[in-house]
Design an enzyme around this catalytic site. Sequence first.
Site, PDB file in Angstrom:
ATOM      1  N   ASP A  66      37.959  -8.836  17.299  1.00 50.33           N
ATOM      2  CA  ASP A  66      37.465  -8.726  18.676  1.00 50.33           C
ATOM      3  C   ASP A  66      38.542  -8.054  19.529  1.00 50.33           C
ATOM      4  O   ASP A  66      39.729  -8.346  19.412  1.00 50.33           O
ATOM      5  CB  ASP A  66      37.149 -10.131  19.231  1.00 50.33           C
ATOM      6  CG  ASP A  66      36.304 -10.068  20.502  1.00 50.33           C
ATOM      7  OD1 ASP A  66      35.127 -10.463  20.449  1.00 50.33           O
ATOM      8  OD2 ASP A  66      36.837  -9.617  21.544  1.00 50.33           O
ATOM      9  N   ILE A  67      38.115  -7.168  20.388  1.00 47.71           N
ATOM     10  CA  ILE A  67      39.030  -6.384  21.231  1.00 47.71           C
ATOM     11  C   ILE A  67      39.713  -7.258  22.297  1.00 47.71           C
ATOM     12  O   ILE A  67      40.799  -6.909  22.783  1.00 47.71           O
ATOM     13  CB  ILE A  67      38.260  -5.189  21.858  1.00 47.71           C
ATOM     14  CG1 ILE A  67      39.184  -4.031  22.145  1.00 47.71           C
ATOM     15  CG2 ILE A  67      37.462  -5.615  23.078  1.00 47.71           C
ATOM     16  CD1 ILE A  67      38.455  -2.737  22.497  1.00 47.71           C
TER      17      ILE A  67
ATOM     18  N   ASN B 206      26.383 -16.378  20.694  1.00 46.91           N
ATOM     19  CA  ASN B 206      25.661 -16.355  21.963  1.00 46.91           C
ATOM     20  C   ASN B 206      24.310 -15.691  21.700  1.00 46.91           C
ATOM     21  O   ASN B 206      24.261 -14.624  21.073  1.00 46.91           O
ATOM     22  CB  ASN B 206      26.442 -15.551  23.007  1.00 46.91           C
ATOM     23  CG  ASN B 206      27.743 -16.229  23.406  1.00 46.91           C
ATOM     24  OD1 ASN B 206      27.818 -17.450  23.489  1.00 46.91           O
ATOM     25  ND2 ASN B 206      28.776 -15.436  23.650  1.00 46.91           N
TER      26      ASN B 206
ATOM     27  N   VAL C 144      26.903  -7.996  24.221  1.00 43.27           N
ATOM     28  CA  VAL C 144      26.615  -6.813  23.407  1.00 43.27           C
ATOM     29  C   VAL C 144      25.259  -7.007  22.706  1.00 43.27           C
ATOM     30  O   VAL C 144      25.061  -7.991  21.981  1.00 43.27           O
ATOM     31  CB  VAL C 144      27.732  -6.565  22.361  1.00 43.27           C
ATOM     32  CG1 VAL C 144      27.397  -5.350  21.503  1.00 43.27           C
ATOM     33  CG2 VAL C 144      29.084  -6.376  23.060  1.00 43.27           C
TER      34      VAL C 144
ATOM     35  N   HIS D 120      25.727 -10.716  16.506  1.00 40.10           N
ATOM     36  CA  HIS D 120      27.106 -10.910  16.026  1.00 40.10           C
ATOM     37  C   HIS D 120      27.476 -12.377  16.019  1.00 40.10           C
ATOM     38  O   HIS D 120      27.110 -13.134  16.908  1.00 40.10           O
ATOM     39  CB  HIS D 120      28.117 -10.103  16.847  1.00 40.10           C
ATOM     40  CG  HIS D 120      28.028 -10.298  18.329  1.00 40.10           C
ATOM     41  ND1 HIS D 120      27.055  -9.705  19.096  1.00 40.10           N
ATOM     42  CD2 HIS D 120      28.784 -11.028  19.181  1.00 40.10           C
ATOM     43  CE1 HIS D 120      27.221 -10.050  20.366  1.00 40.10           C
ATOM     44  NE2 HIS D 120      28.258 -10.871  20.447  1.00 40.10           N
TER      45      HIS D 120
ATOM     46  N   HIS E  25      30.669 -14.847  16.057  1.00 39.91           N
ATOM     47  CA  HIS E  25      32.103 -14.921  16.354  1.00 39.91           C
ATOM     48  C   HIS E  25      32.766 -15.835  15.323  1.00 39.91           C
ATOM     49  O   HIS E  25      32.326 -16.976  15.128  1.00 39.91           O
ATOM     50  CB  HIS E  25      32.330 -15.518  17.748  1.00 39.91           C
ATOM     51  CG  HIS E  25      31.839 -14.671  18.883  1.00 39.91           C
ATOM     52  ND1 HIS E  25      32.672 -13.823  19.605  1.00 39.91           N
ATOM     53  CD2 HIS E  25      30.612 -14.540  19.453  1.00 39.91           C
ATOM     54  CE1 HIS E  25      31.975 -13.221  20.560  1.00 39.91           C
ATOM     55  NE2 HIS E  25      30.719 -13.633  20.498  1.00 39.91           N
TER      56      HIS E  25
HETATM   57  P1  AMP Z   1      29.152 -11.664  23.298  1.00 40.03           P
HETATM   58  O1  AMP Z   1      29.554 -12.147  24.656  1.00 40.03           O
HETATM   59  O2  AMP Z   1      28.771 -12.784  22.374  1.00 40.03           O
HETATM   60  O3  AMP Z   1      28.119 -10.555  23.351  1.00 40.03           O
HETATM   61  O4  AMP Z   1      30.471 -11.067  22.659  1.00 40.03           O
HETATM   62  C1  AMP Z   1      30.799  -9.713  22.668  1.00 40.03           C
HETATM   63  C2  AMP Z   1      32.206  -9.610  22.177  1.00 40.03           C
HETATM   64  O5  AMP Z   1      32.456  -8.267  21.847  1.00 40.03           O
HETATM   65  C3  AMP Z   1      33.284 -10.024  23.202  1.00 40.03           C
HETATM   66  O6  AMP Z   1      34.074 -11.081  22.666  1.00 40.03           O
HETATM   67  C4  AMP Z   1      34.086  -8.738  23.404  1.00 40.03           C
HETATM   68  O7  AMP Z   1      35.458  -8.985  23.598  1.00 40.03           O
HETATM   69  C5  AMP Z   1      33.801  -7.972  22.126  1.00 40.03           C
HETATM   70  N1  AMP Z   1      33.926  -6.514  22.174  1.00 40.03           N
HETATM   71  C6  AMP Z   1      33.393  -5.687  23.107  1.00 40.03           C
HETATM   72  N2  AMP Z   1      33.669  -4.400  22.797  1.00 40.03           N
HETATM   73  C7  AMP Z   1      34.368  -4.415  21.630  1.00 40.03           C
HETATM   74  C8  AMP Z   1      34.940  -3.413  20.797  1.00 40.03           C
HETATM   75  N3  AMP Z   1      34.824  -2.100  21.095  1.00 40.03           N
HETATM   76  N4  AMP Z   1      35.615  -3.795  19.685  1.00 40.03           N
HETATM   77  C9  AMP Z   1      35.730  -5.106  19.388  1.00 40.03           C
HETATM   78  N5  AMP Z   1      35.215  -6.102  20.122  1.00 40.03           N
HETATM   79  C10 AMP Z   1      34.533  -5.772  21.233  1.00 40.03           C
END
Ligand code: AMP
Length: 114
Positions: A33-34, A88, A97, A101, A103
């Site tokens: 995760d970024i 989520n 996103v 996914h 986590h």
């Molecule tokens: P969610 O809130 O469950 O949709 O989680 C989305 C996750 O994606 C968050 O923890 C972000 O930090 C992560 N994220 C967003 N963009 C990127 C990226 N380009 N590379 C890796 N993680 C990302």
Amino acid sequence: MTFMEKNIFAEIIAGKLPCQKVYESDDILAFYDIAPKAKTHILIIPKTEIITAQEVNEKNLAIFGKLFLAAKEIAKKLKMTGYKLHMNVGEDGGQVVPHLHLHFLSADYDGSQL
Ligand code: AMP
């Protein structure tokens, strides 16, 4: 942040955006995760476009199981004996996103930041 219109994970799968890959199979990709919310924070995603876990059905059931198989393999690879899994579901569930996914988080994650 609200639900993104653009699926950035689809761009990662297509190789248009970089990622720090941890695990890959024919159906699954996992990368760091970024913006980590724990010492280890990995995202496990299907390569097929499924937006949320609400789309689960008898036909695509296997891909959901493969997310858990990937988590198991990642734990083995990183020599982690315990971890947390968090998902989520939908904008009202805190999903940002629009691509399914899971986590994968180390045990120091306190469950409040996602
Ligand atoms: P969610 O809130 O469950 O949709 O989680 C989305 C996750 O994606 C968050 O923890 C972000 O930090 C992560 N994220 C967003 N963009 C990127 C990226 N380009 N590379 C890796 N993680 C990302």
